[in-house]
Design a protein around this motif. Structure first.
Motif, PDB file in Angstrom:
ATOM      1  N   PHE A 474       0.828  -1.206   0.000  1.00  2.89           N
ATOM      2  CA  PHE A 474       0.000   0.000   0.000  1.00  2.89           C
ATOM      3  C   PHE A 474       0.864   1.259   0.000  1.00  2.89           C
ATOM      4  CE2 PHE A 474      -1.889   3.348   2.647  1.00  2.89           C
ATOM      5  CZ  PHE A 474      -3.014   3.653   1.896  1.00  2.89           C
ATOM      6  N   CYS A 475       1.871   1.302   0.871  1.00  9.08           N
ATOM      7  CA  CYS A 475       2.701   2.500   0.996  1.00  9.08           C
ATOM      8  C   CYS A 475       3.573   2.717  -0.242  1.00  9.08           C
ATOM      9  CB  CYS A 475       3.570   2.404   2.247  1.00  9.08           C
ATOM     10  SG  CYS A 475       2.629   2.453   3.778  1.00  9.08           S
ATOM     11  N   ILE A 476       4.117   1.635  -0.802  1.00  8.14           N
ATOM     12  CA  ILE A 476       4.923   1.776  -2.018  1.00  8.14           C
ATOM     13  C   ILE A 476       4.081   2.330  -3.164  1.00  8.14           C
ATOM     14  CG2 ILE A 476       6.203   0.507  -3.780  1.00  8.14           C
ATOM     15  CD1 ILE A 476       7.135  -1.406  -1.625  1.00  8.14           C
ATOM     16  N   CYS A 477       2.894   1.789  -3.328  1.00  7.70           N
ATOM     17  CA  CYS A 477       2.020   2.237  -4.422  1.00  7.70           C
ATOM     18  C   CYS A 477       1.544   3.669  -4.202  1.00  7.70           C
ATOM     19  CB  CYS A 477       0.832   1.291  -4.568  1.00  7.70           C
ATOM     20  SG  CYS A 477       1.273  -0.366  -5.121  1.00  7.70           S
ATOM     21  N   MET A 478       1.182   4.023  -2.964  1.00  8.14           N
ATOM     22  CA  MET A 478       0.719   5.375  -2.678  1.00  8.14           C
ATOM     23  C   MET A 478       1.814   6.402  -2.932  1.00  8.14           C
ATOM     24  SD  MET A 478      -2.446   5.750  -1.785  1.00  8.14           S
ATOM     25  CE  MET A 478      -2.413   7.313  -0.929  1.00  8.14           C
ATOM     26  N   THR A 479       3.065   6.019  -2.679  1.00 11.69           N
ATOM     27  CA  THR A 479       4.178   6.937  -2.886  1.00 11.69           C
ATOM     28  C   THR A 479       4.438   7.206  -4.360  1.00 11.69           C
ATOM     29  OG1 THR A 479       5.193   6.095  -0.851  1.00 11.69           O
ATOM     30  CG2 THR A 479       6.602   7.348  -2.320  1.00 11.69           C
ATOM     31  N   ASN A 480       4.184   6.204  -5.209  1.00 12.97           N
ATOM     32  CA  ASN A 480       4.560   6.311  -6.617  1.00 12.97           C
ATOM     33  C   ASN A 480       3.391   6.552  -7.572  1.00 12.97           C
ATOM     34  OD1 ASN A 480       7.576   5.546  -6.598  1.00 12.97           O
ATOM     35  ND2 ASN A 480       6.639   3.918  -5.386  1.00 12.97           N
ATOM     36  N   VAL A 481       2.143   6.486  -7.088  1.00 11.77           N
ATOM     37  CA  VAL A 481       1.007   6.540  -8.001  1.00 11.77           C
ATOM     38  C   VAL A 481       0.891   7.891  -8.703  1.00 11.77           C
ATOM     39  CG1 VAL A 481      -0.651   7.286  -6.224  1.00 11.77           C
ATOM     40  CG2 VAL A 481      -1.449   5.986  -8.225  1.00 11.77           C
ATOM     41  N   ASN A 482       1.250   8.984  -8.029  1.00 11.98           N
ATOM     42  CA  ASN A 482       1.109  10.303  -8.648  1.00 11.98           C
ATOM     43  C   ASN A 482       2.168  10.578  -9.709  1.00 11.98           C
ATOM     44  OD1 ASN A 482      -1.143  11.028  -7.104  1.00 11.98           O
ATOM     45  ND2 ASN A 482       0.122  11.762  -5.415  1.00 11.98           N
ATOM     46  N   ASP A 483       3.250   9.792  -9.701  1.00 14.58           N
ATOM     47  CA  ASP A 483       4.320   9.989 -10.675  1.00 14.58           C
ATOM     48  C   ASP A 483       4.120   9.152 -11.937  1.00 14.58           C
ATOM     49  OD1 ASP A 483       5.578  11.696  -8.880  1.00 14.58           O
ATOM     50  OD2 ASP A 483       6.661  10.045  -7.917  1.00 14.58           O
ATOM     51  N   CYS A 484       3.061   8.347 -11.965  1.00 11.18           N
ATOM     52  CA  CYS A 484       2.818   7.456 -13.107  1.00 11.18           C
ATOM     53  C   CYS A 484       1.643   7.967 -13.940  1.00 11.18           C
ATOM     54  CB  CYS A 484       2.545   6.030 -12.624  1.00 11.18           C
ATOM     55  SG  CYS A 484       3.897   5.307 -11.661  1.00 11.18           S
ATOM     56  N   GLU A 485       1.570   7.485 -15.150  1.00  8.88           N
ATOM     57  CA  GLU A 485       0.491   7.876 -16.047  1.00  8.88           C
ATOM     58  C   GLU A 485      -0.034   6.663 -16.809  1.00  8.88           C
ATOM     59  OE1 GLU A 485       1.932  10.873 -18.650  1.00  8.88           O
ATOM     60  OE2 GLU A 485       2.168  12.403 -17.068  1.00  8.88           O
ATOM     61  N   GLY A 486      -1.263   6.804 -17.328  1.00  7.97           N
ATOM     62  CA  GLY A 486      -1.821   5.778 -18.193  1.00  7.97           C
ATOM     63  C   GLY A 486      -2.098   4.460 -17.486  1.00  7.97           C
ATOM     64  N   LEU A 491      -3.046   0.540 -12.910  1.00  5.14           N
ATOM     65  CA  LEU A 491      -2.624  -0.698 -12.242  1.00  5.14           C
ATOM     66  C   LEU A 491      -2.293  -0.448 -10.770  1.00  5.14           C
ATOM     67  CD1 LEU A 491      -1.870  -3.695 -12.428  1.00  5.14           C
ATOM     68  CD2 LEU A 491       0.437  -2.975 -13.123  1.00  5.14           C
ATOM     69  N   LEU A 492      -1.559   0.627 -10.494  1.00 11.61           N
ATOM     70  CA  LEU A 492      -1.211   0.947  -9.106  1.00 11.61           C
ATOM     71  C   LEU A 492      -2.457   1.285  -8.290  1.00 11.61           C
ATOM     72  CD1 LEU A 492       2.047   3.093  -9.442  1.00 11.61           C
ATOM     73  CD2 LEU A 492       1.836   0.718  -8.737  1.00 11.61           C
ATOM     74  N   THR A 493      -3.424   1.949  -8.916  1.00 12.62           N
ATOM     75  CA  THR A 493      -4.678   2.272  -8.214  1.00 12.62           C
ATOM     76  C   THR A 493      -5.431   0.998  -7.843  1.00 12.62           C
ATOM     77  OG1 THR A 493      -4.824   4.333  -9.483  1.00 12.62           O
ATOM     78  CG2 THR A 493      -6.818   3.581  -8.354  1.00 12.62           C
ATOM     79  N   ILE A 494      -5.462   0.036  -8.764  1.00 12.65           N
ATOM     80  CA  ILE A 494      -6.128  -1.245  -8.468  1.00 12.65           C
ATOM     81  C   ILE A 494      -5.408  -1.972  -7.333  1.00 12.65           C
ATOM     82  CG2 ILE A 494      -6.670  -3.520  -9.412  1.00 12.65           C
ATOM     83  CD1 ILE A 494      -7.032  -2.154 -12.138  1.00 12.65           C
ATOM     84  N   ILE A 495      -4.075  -1.970  -7.370  1.00 16.02           N
ATOM     85  CA  ILE A 495      -3.299  -2.638  -6.313  1.00 16.02           C
ATOM     86  C   ILE A 495      -3.537  -1.960  -4.969  1.00 16.02           C
ATOM     87  CG2 ILE A 495      -0.968  -3.177  -5.510  1.00 16.02           C
ATOM     88  CD1 ILE A 495      -0.142  -3.447  -8.431  1.00 16.02           C
ATOM     89  N   ILE A 496      -3.667  -0.630  -4.986  1.00 16.07           N
ATOM     90  CA  ILE A 496      -3.954   0.096  -3.735  1.00 16.07           C
ATOM     91  C   ILE A 496      -5.295  -0.357  -3.163  1.00 16.07           C
ATOM     92  CG2 ILE A 496      -4.559   2.365  -2.809  1.00 16.07           C
ATOM     93  CD1 ILE A 496      -2.432   3.542  -4.693  1.00 16.07           C
ATOM     94  N   GLY A 497      -6.306  -0.454  -4.032  1.00 19.69           N
ATOM     95  CA  GLY A 497      -7.616  -0.912  -3.579  1.00 19.69           C
ATOM     96  C   GLY A 497      -7.579  -2.321  -3.004  1.00 19.69           C
ATOM     97  N   ILE A 498      -6.840  -3.217  -3.674  1.00 17.03           N
ATOM     98  CA  ILE A 498      -6.729  -4.593  -3.182  1.00 17.03           C
ATOM     99  C   ILE A 498      -6.002  -4.635  -1.846  1.00 17.03           C
ATOM    100  CG2 ILE A 498      -5.710  -6.853  -3.663  1.00 17.03           C
ATOM    101  CD1 ILE A 498      -6.113  -6.272  -6.646  1.00 17.03           C
ATOM    102  N   SER A 499      -4.919  -3.857  -1.721  1.00 20.27           N
ATOM    103  CA  SER A 499      -4.168  -3.856  -0.456  1.00 20.27           C
ATOM    104  C   SER A 499      -5.008  -3.293   0.689  1.00 20.27           C
ATOM    105  CB  SER A 499      -2.875  -3.051  -0.616  1.00 20.27           C
ATOM    106  OG  SER A 499      -3.150  -1.697  -0.953  1.00 20.27           O
TER     107      SER A 499
END
Length: 543
Positions: A474-486, A491-499
């Motif tokens: 959760f923390c890894i994805c939350m830290t990097n989700v704003n720096d990603c696109e498309g 994918l990171l948003t879905i992983i955040i929801g699952i975590s």
């Protein structure tokens, strides 16, 4: 067959746990029990309330949180208190020298304890070296940089990962403090109390003058009054919004590192089961009040966007034409560094002593001097190692190396508390069979079993592992989700929801399980320990 037996033997050796009894046999204790609640509280305050109180608030206020730095300190204090109360419960359970090392040895096993012991040693050694380096830099700058100019000219070090010059002053200063620590626990504690009182007296003067000279208008500066070219956010009390407050809290969290020094005094404290938990709670309370008060007066006396990031308080008093208080603050910073250095160095020989007593280090580290009743050899080796680090590396490198060891030891203590909370302590077995009919009863405790058993213990450990792993993801994805696109951001948003789903489900399942019935002098609620894991992983990946 022999290979299987050998693997099982190796596993049992790595996971064997230290047994601890509450009874202390006369003549068996090597260290002297002389510390009381006042000594330990002063040690905790001195270790935690260092130069950060004179520097950290101005740095965070200037470009991260604004006047809302007060809220950042409160949030950081809440997060730190989660770990603090876990240390307090463990200190009541296991009143022995060694802090997180001995806690993990009793709970998890020998291999993890060995790893945590070295992590603690590295953490405190690097932390002490960084304080020593900060102190000599501060004093050198105060005197006009004579050491810096001389050694950069005559003995420069042209190595990328080292400092610009060897800092001999910090080395000898650490050795001097090590001699004080080796002199005797009561003597070093008395000196620590004296420096802590001087530090608190200085801070009291700052707070009193600040509330008298402060202006409430500095907490509500409109954006139109911020000078052009200055990054002042949107003005007001929280110019950088909630993001600034949380980011400031992550930075302020490191101002609360040091209270765990109290937990290393288990064999030198009178009535440790009651004294150590109370001292940890009191030291965190007083440190929080001090940080919040200084942050308040700092932003009330001077606009947040014009704070000096290196020495905010002396610069403010110089600008306000108050040189006497300026020099008082300068002396207070020296006293604060002295107490922090003494408090940071104090636990290192106790950790070496505990590991040596358990046979995980050379026996010479557990030798206690008959006259001083302290592990003199361990203290001096710790002093020499710390002094070499402080003399060879620069301050930025030392500060960056400090954090991971602290977070690792805090996390391990919190996980150990959760493991103990669901440990099977019952003599009478109430295990359910493994048929499919009873799987839901085992994992959801549908039968509302009130006593722990082997099944509930096993389920709890699986859920703790799942919760911790989900928190990391959760923390890894939350830290990097704003720096990603498309697609990657989706994918990171879905992983955040699952975590998040795994975090909630595993927490609810843990709440359903029966807890061990124990008679403890201090006990932490399990919801705090669960949140603690998530918060500390968050701090780790945010920074």
């Amino acid at each position: 067959m022999r290979n299987s037996w050998s693997n099982r033997k190796l596993y049992q050796t790595l996971c064997r746990k230290k047994t601890f009894t509450d009874e202390f046999e006369p003549g068996k204790e090597k260290l002297k029990r002389v510390l009381n609640i006042f000594d330990l509280t002063a040690l905790g305050i001195g270790s935690t309330l260092g130069c950060g109180v004179y520097v950290l608030a101005g740095t965070v206020a200037k470009s991260i949180a604004g006047p809302a730095v007060v809220l950042s300190f409160i949030v950081a204090a809440i997060v730190s208190s989660f770990s603090g109360v876990c240390y307090a419960e463990f200190a009541g359970r296991v009143p022995k020298a060694g802090s997180a090392y001995i806690y993990s040895y009793v709970t998890v096993g020998e291999f993890i304890a060995f790893f945590i012991g070295w992590t603690l040693y590295i953490e405190h050694t690097i932390g002490t070296a960084s304080v020593a380096k900060a102190m000599t830099n501060y004093l050198d700058a105060l005197l006009g940089d004579p050491q810096k100019r001389y050694f950069k000219k005559h003995l420069p070090m042209h190595v990328d990962f080292l400092g610009e010059y060897p800092d001999f002053a910090s080395f000898f200063f650490v050795i001097f403090i090590a001699l004080i620590v080796a002199w005797g626990v009561k003597k070093s504690s008395t000196l620590n109390k004296a420096f802590t009182m001087l530090n608190l007296l200085t801070l009291a003067t700052v707070v009193a003058s600040g509330f008298f000279l402060g202006k409430l208008s500095n907490w509500n500066i409109p954006k139109s009054e911020i000078p052009p070219g200055v990054d002042g956010g949107n003005g007001g009390f929280s110019p950088f919004g909630w993001n600034g407050i949380i980011a400031g809290a992550a930075r302020c969290f490191y101002g609360f590192i040091g209270f765990d020094s109290i937990a290393t005094t288990g064999e030198e404290t009178k009535d440790p089961k009651k004294t150590i938990p109370l001292a940890i709670v009191l030291s965190l309370f007083f440190v929080t009040v001090a940080y919040s008060s200084v942050a308040s007066v700092l932003t009330l006396m001077w606009p947040y966007y014009d704070q000096d990031p290196d020495a905010p308080l002396p610069v403010i008093y110089a600008n306000m034409g108050m040189p006497i208080i300026k020099y008082m603050v300068t002396c207070g910073a020296v006293f604060a560094l002295m107490t922090t250095l003494l408090g940071c160095l104090f636990p290192i020989p106790r950790i070496l002593y505990a590991m040596s007593s358990d046979g995980l280090l050379f026996k010479c580290f557990s030798m206690v001097n008959e006259k001083t009743k302290t592990p003199v050899l361990a203290t001096m080796i710790a002093g020499v190692g710390t002094g070499l680090l402080s003399s060879l590396f620069n301050l930025e490198q030392l500060v960056e190396m400090t954090s991971i060891g602290t977070l690792m030891s805090y996390l391990m203590v919190c996980v150990c508390i959760l493991i103990l909370r669901y440990k099977n302590n019952n003599i009478v077995s109430q295990d359910l069979d493994n048929s499919e009919v009873h799987i839901i009863y085992k994992w959801w405790n549908a039968s509302n079993t009130g006593l722990t058993n082997k099944d509930s213990q096993y389920v709890s450990r699986v859920l703790i592992l799942v919760y911790t792993f989900a928190a990391v993801i959760f923390c890894i994805c939350m830290t990097n989700v704003n720096d990603c696109e498309g697609f990657l951001k989706l994918l990171l948003t879905i992983i955040i929801g699952i975590s998040i789903a795994f975090l909630i489900i595993s927490m609810l399942m843990l709440c359903r399980l029966p807890q061990a019935v124990e008679n403890l002098s201090f006990r932490v609620r399990k919801c705090i320990t669960c949140l603690d894991i998530l918060n500390f992983y968050g701090d780790c990946y945010i920074l």
